[in-house]
Design a protein around this motif. Sequence first.
Motif, PDB file in Angstrom:
ATOM      1  N   LEU A 242       0.851  -1.185   0.000  1.00 58.01           N
ATOM      2  CA  LEU A 242       0.000   0.000   0.000  1.00 58.01           C
ATOM      3  C   LEU A 242       0.885   1.233   0.000  1.00 58.01           C
ATOM      4  O   LEU A 242       1.836   1.326   0.779  1.00 58.01           O
ATOM      5  N   MET A 243       0.570   2.177  -0.881  1.00 60.29           N
ATOM      6  CA  MET A 243       1.412   3.370  -1.013  1.00 60.29           C
ATOM      7  C   MET A 243       0.564   4.572  -1.402  1.00 60.29           C
ATOM      8  O   MET A 243      -0.544   4.427  -1.940  1.00 60.29           O
ATOM      9  N   ALA A 244       1.112   5.754  -1.150  1.00 61.02           N
ATOM     10  CA  ALA A 244       0.474   6.993  -1.590  1.00 61.02           C
ATOM     11  C   ALA A 244       0.732   7.148  -3.083  1.00 61.02           C
ATOM     12  O   ALA A 244       1.882   7.140  -3.531  1.00 61.02           O
ATOM     13  N   GLN A 245      -0.336   7.294  -3.863  1.00 60.63           N
ATOM     14  CA  GLN A 245      -0.159   7.372  -5.318  1.00 60.63           C
ATOM     15  C   GLN A 245       0.653   8.583  -5.725  1.00 60.63           C
ATOM     16  O   GLN A 245       1.510   8.509  -6.600  1.00 60.63           O
ATOM     17  N   ARG A 246       0.426   9.713  -5.087  1.00 62.01           N
ATOM     18  CA  ARG A 246       1.152  10.934  -5.438  1.00 62.01           C
ATOM     19  C   ARG A 246       2.662  10.742  -5.234  1.00 62.01           C
ATOM     20  O   ARG A 246       3.474  11.144  -6.067  1.00 62.01           O
ATOM     21  N   SER A 247       3.029  10.099  -4.144  1.00 61.60           N
ATOM     22  CA  SER A 247       4.438   9.904  -3.831  1.00 61.60           C
ATOM     23  C   SER A 247       5.122   8.994  -4.844  1.00 61.60           C
ATOM     24  O   SER A 247       6.218   9.298  -5.331  1.00 61.60           O
ATOM     25  N   VAL A 248       4.490   7.868  -5.187  1.00 58.86           N
ATOM     26  CA  VAL A 248       5.137   6.941  -6.116  1.00 58.86           C
ATOM     27  C   VAL A 248       5.169   7.515  -7.528  1.00 58.86           C
ATOM     28  O   VAL A 248       6.123   7.299  -8.283  1.00 58.86           O
ATOM     29  N   VAL A 249       4.149   8.283  -7.906  1.00 61.64           N
ATOM     30  CA  VAL A 249       4.160   8.920  -9.231  1.00 61.64           C
ATOM     31  C   VAL A 249       5.264   9.971  -9.319  1.00 61.64           C
ATOM     32  O   VAL A 249       5.981  10.047 -10.321  1.00 61.64           O
ATOM     33  N   ASP A 250       5.419  10.774  -8.270  1.00 59.49           N
ATOM     34  CA  ASP A 250       6.491  11.775  -8.270  1.00 59.49           C
ATOM     35  C   ASP A 250       7.857  11.109  -8.362  1.00 59.49           C
ATOM     36  O   ASP A 250       8.747  11.575  -9.089  1.00 59.49           O
ATOM     37  N   PHE A 251       8.039  10.024  -7.626  1.00 60.92           N
ATOM     38  CA  PHE A 251       9.314   9.298  -7.670  1.00 60.92           C
ATOM     39  C   PHE A 251       9.570   8.759  -9.072  1.00 60.92           C
ATOM     40  O   PHE A 251      10.677   8.896  -9.616  1.00 60.92           O
ATOM     41  N   ALA A 252       8.557   8.147  -9.676  1.00 58.80           N
ATOM     42  CA  ALA A 252       8.718   7.570 -11.013  1.00 58.80           C
ATOM     43  C   ALA A 252       8.948   8.650 -12.062  1.00 58.80           C
ATOM     44  O   ALA A 252       9.729   8.452 -13.002  1.00 58.80           O
ATOM     45  N   THR A 253       8.277   9.791 -11.915  1.00 60.63           N
ATOM     46  CA  THR A 253       8.483  10.889 -12.867  1.00 60.63           C
ATOM     47  C   THR A 253       9.935  11.333 -12.857  1.00 60.63           C
ATOM     48  O   THR A 253      10.553  11.523 -13.916  1.00 60.63           O
ATOM     49  N   ALA A 254      10.500  11.490 -11.657  1.00 56.86           N
ATOM     50  CA  ALA A 254      11.903  11.891 -11.544  1.00 56.86           C
ATOM     51  C   ALA A 254      12.829  10.797 -12.048  1.00 56.86           C
ATOM     52  O   ALA A 254      13.823  11.072 -12.735  1.00 56.86           O
ATOM     53  N   ALA A 255      12.513   9.541 -11.739  1.00 57.04           N
ATOM     54  CA  ALA A 255      13.366   8.430 -12.152  1.00 57.04           C
ATOM     55  C   ALA A 255      13.424   8.299 -13.667  1.00 57.04           C
ATOM     56  O   ALA A 255      14.497   8.103 -14.251  1.00 57.04           O
ATOM     57  N   LEU A 256      12.289   8.419 -14.324  1.00 59.61           N
ATOM     58  CA  LEU A 256      12.261   8.338 -15.780  1.00 59.61           C
ATOM     59  C   LEU A 256      13.024   9.489 -16.409  1.00 59.61           C
ATOM     60  O   LEU A 256      13.737   9.325 -17.408  1.00 59.61           O
ATOM     61  N   SER A 257      12.890  10.663 -15.848  1.00 64.06           N
ATOM     62  CA  SER A 257      13.577  11.836 -16.375  1.00 64.06           C
ATOM     63  C   SER A 257      15.093  11.729 -16.191  1.00 64.06           C
ATOM     64  O   SER A 257      15.877  11.978 -17.112  1.00 64.06           O
ATOM     65  N   GLU A 258      15.528  11.318 -14.997  1.00 63.46           N
ATOM     66  CA  GLU A 258      16.959  11.231 -14.709  1.00 63.46           C
ATOM     67  C   GLU A 258      17.657  10.158 -15.530  1.00 63.46           C
ATOM     68  O   GLU A 258      18.845  10.304 -15.878  1.00 63.46           O
ATOM     69  N   ARG A 259      16.955   9.106 -15.837  1.00 66.17           N
ATOM     70  CA  ARG A 259      17.566   8.003 -16.588  1.00 66.17           C
ATOM     71  C   ARG A 259      17.433   8.192 -18.097  1.00 66.17           C
ATOM     72  O   ARG A 259      17.857   7.336 -18.873  1.00 66.17           O
ATOM     73  N   GLY A 260      16.784   9.272 -18.476  1.00 65.46           N
ATOM     74  CA  GLY A 260      16.656   9.559 -19.904  1.00 65.46           C
ATOM     75  C   GLY A 260      15.782   8.569 -20.636  1.00 65.46           C
ATOM     76  O   GLY A 260      15.990   8.294 -21.810  1.00 65.46           O
ATOM     77  N   LEU A 261      14.784   8.034 -19.935  1.00 59.73           N
ATOM     78  CA  LEU A 261      13.903   7.045 -20.542  1.00 59.73           C
ATOM     79  C   LEU A 261      12.767   7.744 -21.295  1.00 59.73           C
ATOM     80  O   LEU A 261      12.490   8.902 -21.095  1.00 59.73           O
ATOM     81  N   ARG A 262      12.125   6.951 -22.140  1.00 59.00           N
ATOM     82  CA  ARG A 262      10.977   7.393 -22.942  1.00 59.00           C
ATOM     83  C   ARG A 262      11.323   8.589 -23.844  1.00 59.00           C
ATOM     84  O   ARG A 262      10.637   9.593 -23.851  1.00 59.00           O
ATOM     85  N   PRO A 263      12.409   8.508 -24.624  1.00 61.92           N
ATOM     86  CA  PRO A 263      12.689   9.639 -25.519  1.00 61.92           C
ATOM     87  C   PRO A 263      11.645   9.702 -26.613  1.00 61.92           C
ATOM     88  O   PRO A 263      11.070   8.696 -27.001  1.00 61.92           O
ATOM     89  N   SER A 264      11.411  10.917 -27.114  1.00 62.85           N
ATOM     90  CA  SER A 264      10.449  11.054 -28.209  1.00 62.85           C
ATOM     91  C   SER A 264      11.123  10.702 -29.520  1.00 62.85           C
ATOM     92  O   SER A 264      12.341  10.621 -29.595  1.00 62.85           O
TER      93      SER A 264
END
Length: 264
Positions: A242-264
Amino acid sequence: MQTLPHTAVTLAADLRTLGLSAGDAVLVHSSMRAVGFVAGGVQAVVEAFLDVLGPGGTLVVPTHTPTNSDPAGWRNPPVPATWWPVIRERSPGYDPARTPSRHMGVLPEVVRAWPGALRSTHPHVSFAALGARASVFVGDHPLAEGLGEGSPLGALYREHGKVLLLGCGYDRNTSLHLAECRQPRPAMTGYGAAVREPSGGSRWVTWTAPVADASDFARIGEAYEAGGEVRIGVVGSAEARLMAQRSVVDFATAALSERGLRPS
Protein backbone atom coordinates in the motif's frame (compact mmCIF):
# COMPACT_ATOMS: atom_id res chain seq x y z
CA MET A 1 -2.19 -24.41 3.04
CA GLN A 2 -4.77 -22.20 4.74
CA THR A 3 -5.93 -23.49 8.11
CA LEU A 4 -9.30 -21.72 7.76
CA PRO A 5 -11.02 -19.85 4.93
CA HIS A 6 -10.52 -16.11 4.71
CA THR A 7 -13.70 -14.09 5.14
CA ALA A 8 -14.87 -10.53 4.52
CA VAL A 9 -14.27 -9.86 8.23
CA THR A 10 -10.70 -11.23 8.29
CA LEU A 11 -9.80 -9.49 5.03
CA ALA A 12 -11.13 -6.19 6.37
CA ALA A 13 -8.95 -6.61 9.44
CA ASP A 14 -5.93 -7.31 7.23
CA LEU A 15 -6.61 -4.20 5.15
CA ARG A 16 -6.88 -2.01 8.24
CA THR A 17 -3.65 -3.43 9.63
CA LEU A 18 -1.97 -2.65 6.32
CA GLY A 19 -3.03 0.99 6.61
CA LEU A 20 -6.21 1.36 4.56
CA SER A 21 -8.66 3.66 6.34
CA ALA A 22 -12.21 4.96 6.22
CA GLY A 23 -12.56 7.75 3.67
CA ASP A 24 -9.58 6.64 1.56
CA ALA A 25 -9.69 6.51 -2.22
CA VAL A 26 -7.67 3.50 -3.35
CA LEU A 27 -6.79 2.09 -6.77
CA VAL A 28 -6.50 -1.69 -6.45
CA HIS A 29 -4.52 -4.03 -8.68
CA SER A 30 -5.14 -7.60 -7.67
CA SER A 31 -4.64 -11.33 -8.06
CA MET A 32 -7.47 -13.24 -6.43
CA ARG A 33 -5.51 -16.47 -6.79
CA ALA A 34 -2.85 -14.98 -4.51
CA VAL A 35 -5.47 -13.97 -1.93
CA GLY A 36 -6.43 -17.63 -1.48
CA PHE A 37 -9.73 -19.23 -0.62
CA VAL A 38 -12.31 -16.72 0.60
CA ALA A 39 -15.71 -17.70 1.96
CA GLY A 40 -18.04 -16.00 -0.51
CA GLY A 41 -15.32 -15.52 -3.14
CA VAL A 42 -14.66 -12.20 -4.80
CA GLN A 43 -17.97 -10.75 -3.57
CA ALA A 44 -16.64 -11.04 -0.02
CA VAL A 45 -13.42 -9.32 -1.08
CA VAL A 46 -15.35 -6.32 -2.43
CA GLU A 47 -17.45 -6.21 0.73
CA ALA A 48 -14.26 -6.17 2.82
CA PHE A 49 -13.01 -3.13 0.91
CA LEU A 50 -16.34 -1.34 1.25
CA ASP A 51 -16.42 -2.07 4.97
CA VAL A 52 -12.96 -0.58 5.48
CA LEU A 53 -13.44 2.44 3.20
CA GLY A 54 -16.83 3.28 4.67
CA PRO A 55 -19.45 5.57 3.12
CA GLY A 56 -16.90 8.32 2.50
CA GLY A 57 -14.33 6.15 0.73
CA THR A 58 -13.95 5.11 -2.90
CA LEU A 59 -12.73 1.88 -4.48
CA VAL A 60 -11.18 2.28 -7.94
CA VAL A 61 -10.17 -0.55 -10.30
CA PRO A 62 -8.79 -0.76 -13.85
CA THR A 63 -11.37 -2.09 -16.31
CA HIS A 64 -9.25 -1.86 -19.44
CA THR A 65 -10.26 -3.37 -22.77
CA PRO A 66 -6.93 -3.88 -24.58
CA THR A 67 -8.45 -6.03 -27.30
CA ASN A 68 -10.58 -3.09 -28.40
CA SER A 69 -7.67 -1.71 -30.37
CA ASP A 70 -6.41 -1.38 -33.92
CA PRO A 71 -5.95 -4.93 -35.28
CA ALA A 72 -3.06 -3.69 -37.41
CA GLY A 73 -0.97 -3.73 -34.23
CA TRP A 74 -2.03 -7.14 -32.90
CA ARG A 75 0.84 -9.55 -32.34
CA ASN A 76 -0.43 -12.23 -29.91
CA PRO A 77 -1.81 -13.45 -32.21
CA PRO A 78 -1.82 -11.28 -35.35
CA VAL A 79 -4.79 -11.40 -37.69
CA PRO A 80 -4.78 -11.17 -41.51
CA ALA A 81 -4.80 -7.67 -42.98
CA THR A 82 -7.98 -8.56 -44.85
CA TRP A 83 -9.73 -8.82 -41.47
CA TRP A 84 -8.77 -5.35 -40.26
CA PRO A 85 -11.58 -3.38 -41.95
CA VAL A 86 -14.20 -5.86 -40.72
CA ILE A 87 -12.95 -5.64 -37.13
CA ARG A 88 -12.88 -1.84 -37.25
CA GLU A 89 -16.31 -1.51 -38.83
CA ARG A 90 -18.25 -4.40 -37.26
CA SER A 91 -17.07 -4.61 -33.64
CA PRO A 92 -20.01 -3.76 -31.32
CA GLY A 93 -18.06 -0.86 -29.81
CA TYR A 94 -17.11 -0.03 -26.25
CA ASP A 95 -20.01 0.63 -23.90
CA PRO A 96 -19.24 1.27 -20.20
CA ALA A 97 -22.29 -0.74 -19.15
CA ARG A 98 -21.94 -3.67 -21.54
CA THR A 99 -18.29 -4.22 -22.38
CA PRO A 100 -16.41 -6.52 -20.00
CA SER A 101 -12.87 -5.71 -18.93
CA ARG A 102 -10.13 -7.97 -20.29
CA HIS A 103 -6.97 -9.31 -18.63
CA MET A 104 -7.59 -7.24 -15.48
CA GLY A 105 -8.73 -10.12 -13.27
CA VAL A 106 -12.02 -11.01 -11.65
CA LEU A 107 -12.12 -8.25 -9.00
CA PRO A 108 -12.44 -5.36 -11.49
CA GLU A 109 -15.26 -7.16 -13.29
CA VAL A 110 -17.20 -7.62 -10.05
CA VAL A 111 -16.65 -3.98 -9.04
CA ARG A 112 -17.69 -2.81 -12.52
CA ALA A 113 -21.01 -4.62 -12.20
CA TRP A 114 -21.61 -3.70 -8.55
CA PRO A 115 -24.75 -1.62 -7.87
CA GLY A 116 -23.85 2.07 -7.91
CA ALA A 117 -20.50 1.64 -9.63
CA LEU A 118 -19.50 4.14 -12.33
CA ARG A 119 -17.15 3.47 -15.24
CA SER A 120 -15.22 5.90 -17.39
CA THR A 121 -15.88 6.26 -21.09
CA HIS A 122 -12.39 5.56 -22.44
CA PRO A 123 -12.69 2.67 -24.94
CA HIS A 124 -9.23 1.28 -24.25
CA VAL A 125 -8.12 2.10 -20.67
CA SER A 126 -11.28 2.67 -18.64
CA PHE A 127 -11.54 2.57 -14.85
CA ALA A 128 -14.51 1.80 -12.60
CA ALA A 129 -15.16 3.39 -9.21
CA LEU A 130 -17.49 2.61 -6.36
CA GLY A 131 -18.12 5.00 -3.50
CA ALA A 132 -18.53 8.62 -2.46
CA ARG A 133 -16.13 10.17 -4.98
CA ALA A 134 -16.70 7.79 -7.88
CA SER A 135 -17.75 10.56 -10.27
CA VAL A 136 -14.65 12.58 -9.37
CA PHE A 137 -12.41 9.77 -10.58
CA VAL A 138 -14.26 8.41 -13.60
CA GLY A 139 -16.67 11.18 -14.61
CA ASP A 140 -14.40 12.57 -17.33
CA HIS A 141 -11.87 10.59 -19.38
CA PRO A 142 -10.80 12.19 -22.70
CA LEU A 143 -9.50 9.95 -25.48
CA ALA A 144 -6.08 11.58 -25.63
CA GLU A 145 -5.73 11.42 -21.82
CA GLY A 146 -6.04 7.68 -21.39
CA LEU A 147 -3.40 7.48 -18.67
CA GLY A 148 -2.48 11.16 -18.37
CA GLU A 149 -3.51 14.20 -16.35
CA GLY A 150 -7.12 14.12 -17.51
CA SER A 151 -7.53 10.42 -16.68
CA PRO A 152 -8.69 8.73 -13.47
CA LEU A 153 -4.98 8.40 -12.63
CA GLY A 154 -4.62 12.17 -12.72
CA ALA A 155 -7.74 12.55 -10.59
CA LEU A 156 -6.38 10.07 -8.04
CA TYR A 157 -3.18 12.11 -7.87
CA ARG A 158 -5.09 15.35 -7.27
CA GLU A 159 -7.27 13.69 -4.63
CA HIS A 160 -4.30 12.21 -2.74
CA GLY A 161 -5.42 8.65 -3.34
CA LYS A 162 -3.62 5.42 -2.54
CA VAL A 163 -2.51 2.42 -4.60
CA LEU A 164 -2.80 -1.16 -3.38
CA LEU A 165 -0.91 -3.98 -5.09
CA LEU A 166 -2.71 -7.07 -3.84
CA GLY A 167 -0.76 -10.19 -4.76
CA CYS A 168 0.89 -8.56 -7.77
CA GLY A 169 4.01 -6.54 -8.53
CA TYR A 170 4.98 -3.06 -9.64
CA ASP A 171 4.68 -4.08 -13.28
CA ARG A 172 0.92 -3.88 -12.66
CA ASN A 173 1.08 -0.42 -11.09
CA THR A 174 -0.85 1.52 -13.73
CA SER A 175 -0.24 4.83 -11.94
CA LEU A 176 3.35 4.79 -13.18
CA HIS A 177 2.01 5.45 -16.68
CA LEU A 178 1.05 8.90 -15.38
CA ALA A 179 4.77 9.44 -14.79
CA GLU A 180 5.43 8.52 -18.44
CA CYS A 181 2.90 11.07 -19.59
CA ARG A 182 4.62 13.75 -17.49
CA GLN A 183 7.94 13.43 -19.31
CA PRO A 184 8.87 16.55 -21.34
CA ARG A 185 8.88 14.68 -24.65
CA PRO A 186 7.14 11.32 -24.23
CA ALA A 187 7.17 8.91 -27.15
CA MET A 188 3.81 9.21 -28.90
CA THR A 189 1.81 6.74 -30.95
CA GLY A 190 -1.57 6.41 -32.59
CA TYR A 191 -4.45 4.40 -31.13
CA GLY A 192 -7.81 3.23 -32.42
CA ALA A 193 -10.92 1.64 -30.92
CA ALA A 194 -14.59 0.97 -31.60
CA VAL A 195 -17.14 2.97 -29.61
CA ARG A 196 -20.83 2.14 -29.28
CA GLU A 197 -23.21 4.87 -30.39
CA PRO A 198 -26.44 5.68 -28.48
CA SER A 199 -28.34 4.37 -31.51
CA GLY A 200 -26.78 0.94 -31.03
CA GLY A 201 -24.33 1.18 -33.90
CA SER A 202 -20.60 1.70 -33.56
CA ARG A 203 -17.93 3.99 -34.94
CA TRP A 204 -14.15 3.75 -35.13
CA VAL A 205 -12.25 6.50 -33.31
CA THR A 206 -8.55 7.33 -33.39
CA TRP A 207 -6.29 9.44 -31.19
CA THR A 208 -2.65 10.07 -30.35
CA ALA A 209 -1.22 9.56 -26.86
CA PRO A 210 2.03 8.64 -25.12
CA VAL A 211 3.32 5.10 -25.56
CA ALA A 212 2.46 2.91 -22.55
CA ASP A 213 5.52 0.84 -21.64
CA ALA A 214 5.72 -0.91 -18.27
CA SER A 215 9.13 -2.51 -18.86
CA ASP A 216 10.87 -0.30 -16.27
CA PHE A 217 8.12 -0.35 -13.66
CA ALA A 218 9.46 -3.26 -11.59
CA ARG A 219 12.86 -1.62 -11.25
CA ILE A 220 11.37 1.77 -10.41
CA GLY A 221 9.00 0.23 -7.89
CA GLU A 222 11.78 -1.65 -6.12
CA ALA A 223 13.83 1.55 -5.87
CA TYR A 224 10.83 3.43 -4.49
CA GLU A 225 10.12 0.71 -1.96
CA ALA A 226 13.72 0.83 -0.73
CA GLY A 227 12.99 4.35 0.52
CA GLY A 228 10.57 3.01 3.11
CA GLU A 229 7.43 4.64 1.69
CA VAL A 230 5.50 1.40 1.14
CA ARG A 231 3.40 -0.42 3.72
CA ILE A 232 3.94 -4.17 3.19
CA GLY A 233 1.78 -6.84 4.76
CA VAL A 234 -0.50 -9.79 4.11
CA VAL A 235 -4.13 -9.59 3.03
CA GLY A 236 -5.63 -13.06 3.04
CA SER A 237 -2.78 -15.17 1.72
CA ALA A 238 -1.45 -12.44 -0.58
CA GLU A 239 1.52 -10.17 -0.07
CA ALA A 240 0.19 -6.65 -0.32
CA ARG A 241 1.77 -3.24 -0.85
CA LEU A 242 0.00 0.00 0.00
CA MET A 243 1.41 3.37 -1.01
CA ALA A 244 0.47 6.99 -1.59
CA GLN A 245 -0.16 7.37 -5.32
CA ARG A 246 1.15 10.93 -5.44
CA SER A 247 4.44 9.90 -3.83
CA VAL A 248 5.14 6.94 -6.12
CA VAL A 249 4.16 8.92 -9.23
CA ASP A 250 6.49 11.78 -8.27
CA PHE A 251 9.31 9.30 -7.67
CA ALA A 252 8.72 7.57 -11.01
CA THR A 253 8.48 10.89 -12.87
CA ALA A 254 11.90 11.89 -11.54
CA ALA A 255 13.37 8.43 -12.15
CA LEU A 256 12.26 8.34 -15.78
CA SER A 257 13.58 11.84 -16.38
CA GLU A 258 16.96 11.23 -14.71
CA ARG A 259 17.57 8.00 -16.59
CA GLY A 260 16.66 9.56 -19.90
CA LEU A 261 13.90 7.05 -20.54
CA ARG A 262 10.98 7.39 -22.94
CA PRO A 263 12.69 9.64 -25.52
CA SER A 264 10.45 11.05 -28.21
